[in-house]
Design an enzyme around this catalytic site. Structure first.
Site, short mmCIF file in Angstrom:
data_model
loop_
_atom_site.label_atom_id
_atom_site.label_comp_id
_atom_site.label_asym_id
_atom_site.label_seq_id
_atom_site.Cartn_x
_atom_site.Cartn_y
_atom_site.Cartn_z
N SER A 29 -18.77 -20.19 -67.91
CA SER A 29 -17.55 -20.97 -67.69
C SER A 29 -17.67 -22.40 -68.19
CB SER A 29 -17.20 -20.98 -66.20
OG SER A 29 -18.20 -21.66 -65.46
N ASP A 30 -18.89 -22.89 -68.39
CA ASP A 30 -19.07 -24.29 -68.79
C ASP A 30 -20.25 -24.44 -69.74
OD1 ASP A 30 -18.59 -27.02 -68.87
OD2 ASP A 30 -19.74 -27.46 -67.06
N LEU A 31 -20.19 -23.72 -70.84
CA LEU A 31 -21.29 -23.80 -71.81
C LEU A 31 -21.21 -25.13 -72.54
CD1 LEU A 31 -23.66 -22.19 -72.98
CD2 LEU A 31 -22.12 -21.42 -74.79
N ASN B 79 -26.17 -27.57 -70.27
CA ASN B 79 -26.51 -26.29 -69.66
C ASN B 79 -27.36 -25.41 -70.56
OD1 ASN B 79 -25.18 -26.99 -67.34
ND2 ASN B 79 -23.25 -26.04 -67.94
N ARG C 30 -16.25 -24.41 -76.81
CA ARG C 30 -16.54 -25.37 -75.75
C ARG C 30 -17.87 -26.09 -76.02
NH1 ARG C 30 -14.39 -25.69 -70.57
NH2 ARG C 30 -15.61 -26.97 -69.13
#
Length: 240
Positions: A168-170, A174, A206
Site C-alpha cells: 500500500s505504500d511502496l 520501505n 508510487r
C-alpha cells in the site's frame, strides 16, 4: 507459521512466534517497560514511531500503528474494531509469515497485538530487525547506487508482485539495503494479496514518485532518472 501462539490478557489478543518468545510478556509492547528492562536501544524518525530493542537474544523493531493526515491530529492511534482477524496488526503479522514461508525477503514477524478500547482498538507489531540494513532513501543521501543494485531492487519488487502481494505504500523508505547489497521490503500495513491487475503498475508508479519527490528536497538523493531504467530492467527480467 507453525510456531504461532496466542496470549490473551485484559481483552487484548497477542499473536506471537513461540519459537522466538517462549513466554509472552505483555510489557513487550510498552516502551516504558522496555526502557526499565534495558531492552530499548533506539527509535526511528517519522510517523511510524518504530522503536529498536534487544530482547530474547534478538534485535527487534516495535511499531505502533498511528494515523496520518488531518485525522491523525485528533485521533492519533484509534481504529474501529473489525475483529481480531481483520485488525491491522494481525493482518500484517499473518501476511509477513506467509511471505517468509514463500521465501520473500521480508522481516520475520515476532508478535502482534490487538488492544480493544471500547468501539475502537489500538495495534502494534514487532518484527525482527534486519541486521546492518538501512532504508534506500538514507543510502541514496550518501551515494549513488550501481545499475546492478537498482536491478536487484527491481527483481525484489517483481517477486513481491509475482506472489500477488500489493504494497500500500511502496516508497524509498520501505525498501532496505543491507551491507551485502541484499534488498528487503518492510512495512506491510494495509497490504494484502491480490489477483493480477493494474495495482502492480500503481506500486511502481508510487515508488518512482517517492524517488522523484525526495530527490527535489534540499537534502536530495543521489538519484537520476536513468536509474529507473535499471530498476525496470531488473523488474522486467525477473521471474517468480
Amino acid at each position: 507459521m507453525g510456531t504461532t501462539s496466542e496470549h490473551r490478557e485484559g481483552g487484548s489478543v497477542i499473536r506471537y512466534d513461540s519459537a522466538v518468545i517462549e513466554v509472552m510478556e505483555p510489557g513487550l509492547f510498552d516502551v516504558d517497560w522496555l526502557r526499565s528492562k534495558g531492552c530499548l536501544v533506539g527509535q526511528s524518525r517519522g510517523r511510524s514511531q518504530a522503536y529498536f530493542l534487544n530482547y530474547a537474544g534478538r534485535q527487534m523493531v516495535l511499531r505502533h500503528f498511528r494515523r496520518g493526515g488531518l485525522i491523525g491530529r485528533f485521533n492519533p492511534d484509534l481504529y474501529f474494531r473489525l475483529g481480531v482477524e481483520r485488525s491491522r496488526a494481525m493482518r500484517e503479522f499473518d501476511l509477513l509469515g506467509w511471505m517468509r514461508a514463500e521465501g520473500l525477503p521480508v522481516p520475520r514477524p515476532i508478535a502482534a497485538r490487538h488492544a480493544p478500547v471500547g468501539l475502537f482498538c489500538r495495534a502494534d507489531i514487532i518484527t525482527e530487525r534486519i541486521s546492518e540494513a538501512r532504508p534506500l532513501e538514507d543510502v541514496l543521501r550518501e551515494r549513488q547506487l550501481s545499475a546492478v543494485v537498482w536491478q536487484a531492487v527491481g527483481r525484489v519488487v517483481r517477486q513481491m508482485h509475482d506472489h500477488g502481494v500489493y504494497h500500500s505504500d511502496l516508497n524509498c523508505r520501505n525498501i532496505l539495503l543491507d551491507d551485502r547489497k541484499q534488498v528487503w521490503l518492510i512495512d506491510f500495513d494495509k497490504c494484502e494479496r491480490r489477483a493480477p491487475g493494474d495495482w502492480a503498475q500503481g506500486n511502481l508508479d508510487r515508488l518512482q514518485r517517492s524517488l522523484r519527490k525526495e530527490s527535489t528536497r534540499p537534502t536530495g538523493l543521489n538519484w537520476e532518472e536513468a536509474a529507473w531504467s535499471d530498476l525496470i530492467e531488473g523488474y522486467s527480467g525477473a521471474k517468480d
